[in-house]
Design a protein around this motif. Structure first.
Motif, short mmCIF file in Angstrom:
data_model
loop_
_atom_site.label_atom_id
_atom_site.label_comp_id
_atom_site.label_asym_id
_atom_site.label_seq_id
_atom_site.Cartn_x
_atom_site.Cartn_y
_atom_site.Cartn_z
N ILE A 163 1.40 -16.59 9.66
CA ILE A 163 0.17 -16.05 9.07
C ILE A 163 0.16 -14.52 9.14
CG2 ILE A 163 -2.34 -15.87 9.39
CD1 ILE A 163 -2.25 -18.86 10.19
N ILE A 164 0.55 -13.97 10.28
CA ILE A 164 0.59 -12.51 10.43
C ILE A 164 1.59 -11.90 9.43
CG2 ILE A 164 1.32 -10.64 11.97
CD1 ILE A 164 0.06 -12.25 14.28
N ALA A 165 2.76 -12.52 9.31
CA ALA A 165 3.77 -12.00 8.37
C ALA A 165 3.25 -12.02 6.94
CB ALA A 165 5.06 -12.81 8.49
N MET A 166 2.58 -13.09 6.56
CA MET A 166 2.04 -13.20 5.19
C MET A 166 0.93 -12.17 4.96
SD MET A 166 3.95 -15.48 3.89
CE MET A 166 3.19 -16.00 2.40
N VAL A 167 0.05 -11.99 5.94
CA VAL A 167 -1.04 -11.02 5.80
C VAL A 167 -0.49 -9.60 5.71
CG1 VAL A 167 -3.01 -10.00 7.03
CG2 VAL A 167 -2.81 -12.48 6.83
N VAL A 168 0.51 -9.28 6.52
CA VAL A 168 1.11 -7.94 6.47
C VAL A 168 1.75 -7.69 5.12
CG1 VAL A 168 3.00 -6.54 7.41
CG2 VAL A 168 1.42 -7.69 8.95
N LEU A 169 2.48 -8.68 4.61
CA LEU A 169 3.10 -8.51 3.29
C LEU A 169 2.04 -8.34 2.20
CD1 LEU A 169 6.01 -11.10 3.49
CD2 LEU A 169 6.19 -8.61 3.46
N PHE A 170 0.98 -9.11 2.28
CA PHE A 170 -0.11 -9.00 1.30
C PHE A 170 -0.78 -7.63 1.40
CE2 PHE A 170 -4.59 -9.74 0.10
CZ PHE A 170 -4.39 -10.11 -1.22
N ALA A 171 -1.03 -7.17 2.61
CA ALA A 171 -1.67 -5.86 2.81
C ALA A 171 -0.79 -4.74 2.27
CB ALA A 171 -1.98 -5.65 4.29
N LEU A 172 0.51 -4.82 2.51
CA LEU A 172 1.42 -3.80 2.00
C LEU A 172 1.41 -3.77 0.47
CD1 LEU A 172 4.49 -4.11 4.40
CD2 LEU A 172 2.78 -2.29 4.33
N ASP A 173 1.38 -4.93 -0.16
CA ASP A 173 1.31 -4.98 -1.62
C ASP A 173 -0.01 -4.42 -2.13
OD1 ASP A 173 3.69 -5.62 -2.71
OD2 ASP A 173 3.18 -7.69 -3.23
N HIS A 190 -2.26 3.02 -4.46
CA HIS A 190 -1.07 3.78 -4.86
C HIS A 190 -0.44 4.53 -3.68
CE1 HIS A 190 -1.99 2.75 -8.95
NE2 HIS A 190 -3.22 3.22 -8.79
N ILE A 191 -0.41 3.84 -2.55
CA ILE A 191 0.23 4.40 -1.37
C ILE A 191 1.69 3.96 -1.39
CG2 ILE A 191 0.31 4.32 1.15
CD1 ILE A 191 -2.71 3.93 1.12
N HIS A 192 2.55 4.88 -1.11
CA HIS A 192 3.98 4.55 -1.09
C HIS A 192 4.31 3.70 0.14
CE1 HIS A 192 8.25 4.75 -1.64
NE2 HIS A 192 8.40 5.23 -0.42
N VAL A 193 4.84 2.51 -0.12
CA VAL A 193 5.26 1.60 0.95
C VAL A 193 6.78 1.57 0.92
CG1 VAL A 193 5.15 -0.76 1.79
CG2 VAL A 193 3.16 0.24 0.70
N PRO A 194 7.41 1.72 2.07
CA PRO A 194 8.89 1.83 2.07
C PRO A 194 9.62 0.51 1.80
CG PRO A 194 8.07 1.82 4.30
CD PRO A 194 6.86 1.83 3.41
N LEU A 195 9.06 -0.35 0.98
CA LEU A 195 9.71 -1.61 0.63
C LEU A 195 9.89 -1.67 -0.88
CD1 LEU A 195 7.63 -4.14 2.77
CD2 LEU A 195 9.88 -3.29 3.28
N PRO A 196 10.97 -2.25 -1.35
CA PRO A 196 11.10 -2.43 -2.81
C PRO A 196 9.94 -3.26 -3.36
CG PRO A 196 13.17 -2.94 -1.69
CD PRO A 196 12.13 -2.74 -0.63
N GLN A 197 9.66 -3.10 -4.64
CA GLN A 197 8.47 -3.69 -5.22
C GLN A 197 8.44 -5.23 -5.12
OE1 GLN A 197 7.83 -2.16 -9.12
NE2 GLN A 197 5.67 -1.85 -8.71
N MET A 198 9.51 -5.89 -5.36
CA MET A 198 9.54 -7.36 -5.34
C MET A 198 9.91 -7.92 -3.96
SD MET A 198 8.60 -8.37 -8.27
CE MET A 198 9.08 -10.05 -8.39
N PHE A 199 10.23 -7.05 -3.03
CA PHE A 199 10.69 -7.50 -1.72
C PHE A 199 9.63 -8.35 -1.00
CE2 PHE A 199 11.24 -6.90 2.88
CZ PHE A 199 12.50 -7.46 3.01
N SER A 200 8.37 -7.93 -1.06
CA SER A 200 7.32 -8.67 -0.34
C SER A 200 7.14 -10.07 -0.92
CB SER A 200 6.01 -7.90 -0.34
OG SER A 200 5.56 -7.69 -1.66
N ILE A 201 7.23 -10.19 -2.23
CA ILE A 201 7.10 -11.51 -2.86
C ILE A 201 8.29 -12.39 -2.48
CG2 ILE A 201 7.08 -12.75 -5.06
CD1 ILE A 201 5.50 -10.41 -6.21
#
Length: 134
Positions: free
Chosen positions: A52-62, A69-80
């Motif tokens: 659950i924490i991992a999913m929430v963090v990924l969702f929050a980063l997206d 429009h904050i730059h997140v150091p992950l590729p755009q499709m990486f979180s999905i």
């Protein structure tokens, strides 16, 4: 005198059967503990919280990337992709847990069938002795 001997034999066999029952009960208790005891429940809760924490963090980063429009150091499709991977792992883990439970249920039913067959055999032997002895 013969009656006392029969009582002692019956009592000894009952004590032996009781000991076998206690050993089997303890063995079943250990197996249940391995399959789904309190330790397993804690482990399941920890794994669920991590997912659950991992999913929430990924969702929050997206959300940070797309809404603010904050730059997140992950590729755009990486979180999905990572979310799909995590969900797939969770499903595989749940299937594995279900298989363990089904195996345990099969083992219990097999043990019950064995006991019933044993009782039926004893009943036939007693019936033969009663009908043959009369």
């Amino acid at each position: 005198m013969a009656m006392d001997t029969d009582k002692n034999v019956d009592q000894a066999s009952l004590i032996e059967e009781l000991e076998q029952f206690r050993k089997e009960k303890e063995r079943i208790r250990r197996l249940v503990g391995q399959i789904g005891g309190k330790h397993s429940q804690k482990h399941d809760n920890i794994v669920n919280i991590i997912f659950i924490i991992a999913m929430v963090v990924l969702f929050a980063l997206d959300l940070l990337r797309h809404i603010f429009h904050i730059h997140v150091p992950l590729p755009q499709m990486f979180s999905i992709e990572l979310a799909v991977l995590l969900v797939s792992i969770k499903i595989i883990w749940m299937i594995h847990r279900g298989t363990k439970v089904e195996h345990f249920q099969f083992w219990v039913l097999n043990s019950i069938e064995f006991r019933l067959n044993d009782v039926a055999k004893r009943l036939r032997e007693i019936d033969k002795k009663l009908s043959g002895g009369s």
